[in-house]
Design an enzyme around this catalytic site. Sequence first.
Site, mmCIF file in Angstrom:
data_model
loop_
_atom_site.group_PDB
_atom_site.id
_atom_site.type_symbol
_atom_site.label_atom_id
_atom_site.label_comp_id
_atom_site.label_asym_id
_atom_site.label_seq_id
_atom_site.Cartn_x
_atom_site.Cartn_y
_atom_site.Cartn_z
ATOM 1 N N CYS A 51 0.863 -1.175 0.000
ATOM 2 C CA CYS A 51 0.000 0.000 0.000
ATOM 3 C C CYS A 51 0.904 1.231 0.000
ATOM 4 O O CYS A 51 1.821 1.328 0.827
ATOM 5 C CB CYS A 51 -0.894 -0.005 1.236
ATOM 6 S SG CYS A 51 -1.852 1.516 1.423
ATOM 7 N N ASP A 58 -0.228 -5.866 0.214
ATOM 8 C CA ASP A 58 -1.468 -6.156 -0.505
ATOM 9 C C ASP A 58 -1.241 -7.431 -1.305
ATOM 10 O O ASP A 58 -0.142 -7.684 -1.795
ATOM 11 C CB ASP A 58 -1.830 -5.013 -1.461
ATOM 12 C CG ASP A 58 -2.312 -3.769 -0.736
ATOM 13 O OD1 ASP A 58 -3.029 -3.913 0.268
ATOM 14 O OD2 ASP A 58 -1.979 -2.660 -1.190
ATOM 15 N N VAL A 73 5.989 -13.221 -24.304
ATOM 16 C CA VAL A 73 6.756 -12.773 -23.145
ATOM 17 C C VAL A 73 7.568 -13.959 -22.629
ATOM 18 O O VAL A 73 7.078 -15.089 -22.578
ATOM 19 C CB VAL A 73 5.854 -12.170 -22.046
ATOM 20 C CG1 VAL A 73 4.950 -13.210 -21.413
ATOM 21 C CG2 VAL A 73 6.692 -11.477 -20.986
ATOM 22 N N GLU A 74 8.826 -13.729 -22.304
ATOM 23 C CA GLU A 74 9.671 -14.782 -21.747
ATOM 24 C C GLU A 74 9.299 -14.911 -20.273
ATOM 25 O O GLU A 74 9.326 -13.936 -19.529
ATOM 26 C CB GLU A 74 11.144 -14.409 -21.944
ATOM 27 C CG GLU A 74 12.105 -15.545 -21.688
ATOM 28 C CD GLU A 74 12.309 -15.788 -20.217
ATOM 29 O OE1 GLU A 74 12.099 -16.945 -19.800
ATOM 30 O OE2 GLU A 74 12.654 -14.840 -19.485
ATOM 31 N N SER A 75 8.913 -16.112 -19.853
ATOM 32 C CA SER A 75 8.267 -16.287 -18.548
ATOM 33 C C SER A 75 9.176 -16.009 -17.353
ATOM 34 O O SER A 75 8.702 -15.530 -16.323
ATOM 35 C CB SER A 75 7.640 -17.672 -18.442
ATOM 36 O OG SER A 75 8.613 -18.670 -18.563
ATOM 37 N N HIS A 92 -3.944 -0.579 -6.097
ATOM 38 C CA HIS A 92 -4.305 -1.774 -6.862
ATOM 39 C C HIS A 92 -4.506 -1.464 -8.343
ATOM 40 O O HIS A 92 -4.057 -2.212 -9.214
ATOM 41 C CB HIS A 92 -5.583 -2.396 -6.301
ATOM 42 C CG HIS A 92 -5.474 -2.784 -4.860
ATOM 43 N ND1 HIS A 92 -6.581 -2.970 -4.073
ATOM 44 C CD2 HIS A 92 -4.411 -3.029 -4.061
ATOM 45 C CE1 HIS A 92 -6.205 -3.317 -2.858
ATOM 46 N NE2 HIS A 92 -4.886 -3.348 -2.825
ATOM 47 N N GLU A 93 -5.209 -0.376 -8.605
ATOM 48 C CA GLU A 93 -5.492 -0.007 -9.990
ATOM 49 C C GLU A 93 -4.205 0.280 -10.755
ATOM 50 O O GLU A 93 -4.054 -0.114 -11.914
ATOM 51 C CB GLU A 93 -6.420 1.219 -10.031
ATOM 52 C CG GLU A 93 -7.785 1.000 -9.409
ATOM 53 C CD GLU A 93 -7.844 1.241 -7.897
ATOM 54 O OE1 GLU A 93 -8.961 1.304 -7.371
ATOM 55 O OE2 GLU A 93 -6.781 1.360 -7.231
#
Length: 153
Positions: A51, A58, A73-75, A92-93
């Site tokens: 937060c 969070d 995307v390479e993991s 969060h957003e």
Amino acid sequence: MDSIETHAKQLGRQTPLPASPEEAQLDRVPNPHADTDYLARFTVPEFTSLCPVTGQPDFATLVIDYVPDRWLVESKSLKLYLAAFRNHGAFHEDCTVGIGRRLADLLEPRWLRIGGYWYPRGGIPIDVFWQTGEPLKSVWLPDQGVAPYRGRG
């Protein structure tokens, strides 16, 4: 087609955890099936950030779906990027939309969406959804599989 080694700078190497999401290097590799519409999904059941006001942790489950074009995307780089959020303060957003935008900018996918299913803070769960546009009709798009938060009971 370029080799994987050309693009996957962290794969097969000992790589320290980035200090922040901004410092994290996301790698992409060529899609060997760029002529085919299909959905790739990453589920991140233990995503954490802080937060930005209280510094308290969070927790969220993230589900990232995308229809790749030329790039995947390479993991390992994705794992390190997402882990860099654990000491990063953001709402969060901001976390959810920021991750979606960074992936969309890097990969230039045909379509991408992210669902952030955040555990309650202050008694209120926050779910955040972002996508690049309309989903492709030619691709099977399963439900993200995360039930709405109901608490105990």
